[in-house]
Design a protein around this motif. Structure first.
Motif: not given
Length: 301
Positions: A208, A224, A231-232, A235-236, A238-239, A244, A246-247, A250
């Motif tokens: 995280i 976040i 969308e969340l 993106s999970l 990438t955590v 994440h 870089t999103r 965030v």
């Protein structure tokens, strides 16, 4: 030769903790070390045992999960002792951050010969409450809800519990309004979660706060912001590798003192190292405060 007091939460890891002790304790005793093993029904019962162990010069060994470790870390820090970790919980995220081995022989060798290093802790205080020392991270919002779900997901295989809890919490979440002050600079967000991290990892390997360092005297604050549930969920993954951050939704901040307030449809839950820590105070009242305690804990790693 070091002496050791193993403090064991027998419920950790679905009952895995007692089995984790046996081979390591045997190897230590064969090497000539003094080993005491004490079982407890939970981390809150350990304070007096820590004081006794440290008074006789023992290294306190936490055997259990992150909640057990975090509770002992505070007690050992206050008493001026040294902590070691035998990870035997579901998440083991602080052990992951320390880079601890999983093989019993390597664990015993580390306990006997490993260097003692000093790491930071987080002091977390709710308005009107006493400070609570946390080792890994304090999180508020959807991830605190996920932690609550994990506690009720023992019917699932251990590998599935955290992913299930993450997806279920995201499917039912409502964004909150967070007011976050970092070293006196205030920010406001509509967000799913705000994490104040000392360690990079939480939630059984989710990275995280990928830039977090245990001994830099700083906290990493990961926000976040609100997004669609779909969308969340997308993106999970990438955590787990830290991508994440870089999103666009965030934000990562760093500082030494964090003040937090929040408002949601219901009180915004807070957790720390797998343990519930209440709820955030509202936007108009005094804040909850997280502060770094530089070098507060001596740990074998």
């Amino acid at each position: 030769m070091r002496a050791f007091t193993f403090l064991v939460n027998p419920a950790s890891g679905g009952g895995a903790a007692p089995d984790a002790v046996v081979p390591v304790a045997r190897l230590l005793r064969e090497a000539g070390a003094t080993v005491d093993v004490t079982y407890s029904p939970g981390p809150k019962a350990m304070g007096a045992l820590v004081d006794v162990a440290i008074a006789r010069g023992d290294v306190v060994v936490s055997v259990g999960g992150d909640g057990m470790l975090s509770s002992l870390a505070g007690s050992v820090s206050v008493a001026g002792g040294t902590l070691a970790v035998l990870p035997a919980g579901r998440g083991n995220d602080f052990a992951r951050m320390l880079g601890l081995p999983e093989d019993p022989a390597a664990q015993a060798r580390l306990l006997l010969e490993g260097a003692v290093r000093r790491v930071d802790l987080i002091s977390w205080t709710l308005p009107g409450g006493a400070p609570r020392l946390v080792a890994g991270s304090v999180y508020s919002g959807v991830d605190a809800r996920a932690s609550e779900i994990v506690d009720g997901a023992h019917w699932l295989p251990k590998k599935a519990q955290y992913p299930y809890a993450a997806l279920r919490s995201l499917a039912t979440y409502q964004p909150g309004r967070f007011r976050v002050s970092v070293d006196g600079v205030e920010h406001e967000y509509s967000a799913a979660t705000v994490v104040v991290a000392n360690s990079a990892y939480y939630g059984k390997g989710m990275k995280i706060a990928p830039a977090a360092v245990l001994d830099d005297g700083l906290l990493d604050i990961v926000v976040i912001e609100a997004a669609s549930k779909l969308e969340l969920m997308r993106s999970l993954p990438t955590v787990y590798d830290g991508a994440h951050v870089t999103r666009p939704e965030v934000t990562v901040l760093t500082g030494r003192r964090v003040e937090l307030r929040g408002r949601g449809r219901t009180p915004i839950p807070v957790g720390g190292d797998g343990e519930p820590l209440g709820a955030l105070p509202g936007l108009d009242g005094p804040p909850a405060v997280a502060e770094v305690r530089p070098g507060a804990l001596a740990v074998i790693a």
